[in-house]
Design a protein around this motif. Structure first.
Motif, PDB file in Angstrom:
ATOM      1  N   LEU A 143      -8.107   4.403   6.065  1.00  0.00           N
ATOM      2  CA  LEU A 143      -7.095   4.314   5.010  1.00  0.00           C
ATOM      3  C   LEU A 143      -5.916   5.229   5.327  1.00  0.00           C
ATOM      4  O   LEU A 143      -6.074   6.261   5.980  1.00  0.00           O
ATOM      5  CB  LEU A 143      -7.704   4.693   3.661  1.00  0.00           C
ATOM      6  N   PRO A 144      -4.695   4.858   4.865  1.00  0.00           N
ATOM      7  CA  PRO A 144      -3.522   5.712   5.105  1.00  0.00           C
ATOM      8  C   PRO A 144      -3.753   7.121   4.565  1.00  0.00           C
ATOM      9  O   PRO A 144      -4.359   7.299   3.506  1.00  0.00           O
ATOM     10  CB  PRO A 144      -2.408   5.006   4.336  1.00  0.00           C
ATOM     11  N   GLN A 145      -3.247   8.112   5.281  1.00  0.00           N
ATOM     12  CA  GLN A 145      -3.417   9.507   4.871  1.00  0.00           C
ATOM     13  C   GLN A 145      -2.140  10.117   4.297  1.00  0.00           C
ATOM     14  O   GLN A 145      -2.130  11.297   3.936  1.00  0.00           O
ATOM     15  CB  GLN A 145      -3.906  10.328   6.062  1.00  0.00           C
ATOM     16  N   ASP A 146      -1.065   9.294   4.195  1.00  0.00           N
ATOM     17  CA  ASP A 146       0.184   9.809   3.632  1.00  0.00           C
ATOM     18  C   ASP A 146       0.472   9.244   2.248  1.00  0.00           C
ATOM     19  O   ASP A 146       1.535   9.495   1.678  1.00  0.00           O
ATOM     20  CB  ASP A 146       1.356   9.507   4.560  1.00  0.00           C
ATOM     21  N   ARG A 147      -0.467   8.479   1.690  1.00  0.00           N
ATOM     22  CA  ARG A 147      -0.269   7.853   0.374  1.00  0.00           C
ATOM     23  C   ARG A 147      -1.620   7.402  -0.180  1.00  0.00           C
ATOM     24  O   ARG A 147      -2.606   7.308   0.559  1.00  0.00           O
ATOM     25  CB  ARG A 147       0.687   6.664   0.484  1.00  0.00           C
ATOM     26  N   GLU A 148      -1.622   7.088  -1.473  1.00  0.00           N
ATOM     27  CA  GLU A 148      -2.841   6.582  -2.099  1.00  0.00           C
ATOM     28  C   GLU A 148      -3.151   5.157  -1.639  1.00  0.00           C
ATOM     29  O   GLU A 148      -2.255   4.407  -1.234  1.00  0.00           O
ATOM     30  CB  GLU A 148      -2.689   6.566  -3.620  1.00  0.00           C
ATOM     31  N   SER A 149      -4.430   4.792  -1.751  1.00  0.00           N
ATOM     32  CA  SER A 149      -4.872   3.408  -1.617  1.00  0.00           C
ATOM     33  C   SER A 149      -5.566   3.036  -2.926  1.00  0.00           C
ATOM     34  O   SER A 149      -6.144   3.893  -3.599  1.00  0.00           O
ATOM     35  CB  SER A 149      -5.844   3.248  -0.446  1.00  0.00           C
ATOM     36  N   VAL A 150      -5.509   1.764  -3.305  1.00  0.00           N
ATOM     37  CA  VAL A 150      -6.094   1.356  -4.579  1.00  0.00           C
ATOM     38  C   VAL A 150      -7.000   0.142  -4.390  1.00  0.00           C
ATOM     39  O   VAL A 150      -6.716  -0.754  -3.584  1.00  0.00           O
ATOM     40  CB  VAL A 150      -4.991   1.061  -5.633  1.00  0.00           C
TER      41      VAL A 150
ATOM     42  N   PRO B 137       9.543   6.477  -4.726  1.00  0.00           N
ATOM     43  CA  PRO B 137       9.609   7.214  -3.460  1.00  0.00           C
ATOM     44  C   PRO B 137       8.403   8.126  -3.227  1.00  0.00           C
ATOM     45  O   PRO B 137       8.329   8.808  -2.202  1.00  0.00           O
ATOM     46  CB  PRO B 137      10.883   8.051  -3.618  1.00  0.00           C
ATOM     47  N   THR B 138       7.448   8.137  -4.148  1.00  0.00           N
ATOM     48  CA  THR B 138       6.324   9.071  -4.072  1.00  0.00           C
ATOM     49  C   THR B 138       5.119   8.424  -3.377  1.00  0.00           C
ATOM     50  O   THR B 138       5.073   7.204  -3.203  1.00  0.00           O
ATOM     51  CB  THR B 138       5.894   9.523  -5.480  1.00  0.00           C
ATOM     52  N   PRO B 139       4.103   9.214  -3.029  1.00  0.00           N
ATOM     53  CA  PRO B 139       2.908   8.654  -2.389  1.00  0.00           C
ATOM     54  C   PRO B 139       1.838   8.199  -3.374  1.00  0.00           C
ATOM     55  O   PRO B 139       0.685   7.951  -2.975  1.00  0.00           O
ATOM     56  CB  PRO B 139       2.399   9.824  -1.534  1.00  0.00           C
ATOM     57  N   PHE B 140       2.175   8.066  -4.669  1.00  0.00           N
ATOM     58  CA  PHE B 140       1.197   7.710  -5.692  1.00  0.00           C
ATOM     59  C   PHE B 140       1.444   6.305  -6.243  1.00  0.00           C
ATOM     60  O   PHE B 140       2.597   5.894  -6.419  1.00  0.00           O
ATOM     61  CB  PHE B 140       1.252   8.710  -6.854  1.00  0.00           C
ATOM     62  N   TYR B 141       0.367   5.581  -6.539  1.00  0.00           N
ATOM     63  CA  TYR B 141       0.486   4.327  -7.288  1.00  0.00           C
ATOM     64  C   TYR B 141       0.793   4.661  -8.743  1.00  0.00           C
ATOM     65  O   TYR B 141       0.192   5.583  -9.324  1.00  0.00           O
ATOM     66  CB  TYR B 141      -0.822   3.542  -7.231  1.00  0.00           C
ATOM     67  N   LEU B 142       1.720   3.895  -9.350  1.00  0.00           N
ATOM     68  CA  LEU B 142       2.088   4.133 -10.738  1.00  0.00           C
ATOM     69  C   LEU B 142       1.867   2.872 -11.562  1.00  0.00           C
ATOM     70  O   LEU B 142       2.271   1.777 -11.159  1.00  0.00           O
ATOM     71  CB  LEU B 142       3.540   4.602 -10.841  1.00  0.00           C
ATOM     72  N   ASN B 143       1.228   3.068 -12.717  1.00  0.00           N
ATOM     73  CA  ASN B 143       0.855   1.968 -13.604  1.00  0.00           C
ATOM     74  C   ASN B 143       1.489   2.224 -14.977  1.00  0.00           C
ATOM     75  O   ASN B 143       1.130   3.185 -15.658  1.00  0.00           O
ATOM     76  CB  ASN B 143      -0.663   1.915 -13.701  1.00  0.00           C
ATOM     77  N   PHE B 144       2.458   1.393 -15.376  1.00  0.00           N
ATOM     78  CA  PHE B 144       3.122   1.584 -16.662  1.00  0.00           C
ATOM     79  C   PHE B 144       2.168   1.260 -17.810  1.00  0.00           C
ATOM     80  O   PHE B 144       1.434   0.266 -17.783  1.00  0.00           O
ATOM     81  CB  PHE B 144       4.350   0.680 -16.788  1.00  0.00           C
ATOM     82  N   SER B 145       2.212   2.095 -18.845  1.00  0.00           N
ATOM     83  CA  SER B 145       1.542   1.744 -20.104  1.00  0.00           C
ATOM     84  C   SER B 145       2.559   1.159 -21.073  1.00  0.00           C
ATOM     85  O   SER B 145       2.213   0.403 -21.982  1.00  0.00           O
ATOM     86  CB  SER B 145       0.884   2.973 -20.728  1.00  0.00           C
ATOM     87  N   GLN B 146       3.845   1.523 -20.879  1.00  0.00           N
ATOM     88  CA  GLN B 146       4.932   0.982 -21.699  1.00  0.00           C
ATOM     89  C   GLN B 146       6.203   0.974 -20.853  1.00  0.00           C
ATOM     90  O   GLN B 146       6.455   1.897 -20.088  1.00  0.00           O
ATOM     91  CB  GLN B 146       5.153   1.849 -22.939  1.00  0.00           C
TER      92      GLN B 146
END
Length: 251
Positions: A116-123, A188-197
């Protein structure tokens, strides 16, 4: 004789006057403790997840990890998932287990290799299917319909060395723009983002659209009515499944 009759009547009257205290309500069904899991790379022995069978029936539980369909935010279907199971470097144990009434199922999720990539999250999705037991024929009353229940929990693998602050800080760095009938969100970040609103110009986007995650170091598009203008307002779901504070930016 008269006194002996009055005593039980008095006791009965006092009993009726006492407040009734209801027994605490017991959870029912298959109780899940987490719907969102973060697997830090520092957990070299893996992470655990559990659920409790608060029903009167035994269940056969099947557990596995599935890829996420970025276009929908849902688990990839069998038709869409062309990669072999070995392409997902996450192992769930036990993959199959019976849990009796009142029993707890505890799973361990473990990374099997470092692809898995080591510079960002995987989901991924952790999928847990529960198949209820069927009564013996002698105890059946009429036809029996067995319905398997599948619960899907988002599973994020987080490498070491990512910036502190996680999802909360990452949500502050989102960039928004309008392109025709789409709101484009750059992450631009290494995180997955999930909107709630998510609101644009005071109009709330449908929850079904918000299933789509904004990938790390990438972008996501959300349909909006053409000609939409105004301010963007948003909240994202944090690591603990709580929503972050409301943020706003002009377009």
């Amino acid at each position: 004789m008269t006194f002996s009759l009055k005593v039980p009547l008095l006791i009965a009257a006092l009993a009726l006057a006492l407040p009734c205290v209801a027994a605490p309500e017991q959870p029912s069904g298959l109780s899940i403790n987490q719907f969102r899991l973060v697997y830090p790379a520092s957990e070299t022995k893996g992470i655990t997840w559990s659920m409790t069978n608060n029903t009167h029936r035994a269940y056969l539980m099947q557990s596995w990890v599935r890829p996420l369909d970025l276009a929908t935010g849902l688990p990839a279907t069998e038709q869409d998932d062309k990669a072999p199971a070995t392409a997902i470097p996450l192992l769930v144990t036990p993959p199959l287990k019976r849990i009796d009434p009142g029993e707890q199922l505890q799973l361990r999720i473990r990374l099997t290799d470092m692809t898995l990539p080591q510079d960002r999250e995987s989901v991924f999705y952790l999928s847990v299917k529960g198949i209820p037991s069927v009564p013996d024929k002698d105890n059946q009353t009429g036809g029996q319909l067995v319905v398997a229940v599948v619960n899907n929990m988002k599973l994020f693998y987080r490498p070491e060395g990512l910036p502190p602050g996680g999802v909360t800080k990452a949500s502050e760095q989102l960039r928004f723009s309008l392109q025709g009938d789409a709101l484009v969100v750059d992450n631009p970040t290494p995180f997955y983002l999930n909107f709630s609103q998510l609101k644009v110009g005071g109009k709330t986007l449908p929850a079904a659209d918000l299933r789509k995650l904004v990938p790390p170091k990438g972008q996501q598009r959300y349909p909006v009515p053409e000609g939409t203008r105004g301010e963007v307002e948003w909240q994202v779901i944090g690591e603990d499944s709580r929503v972050t504070s409301v943020q706003r930016k002009p377009l």
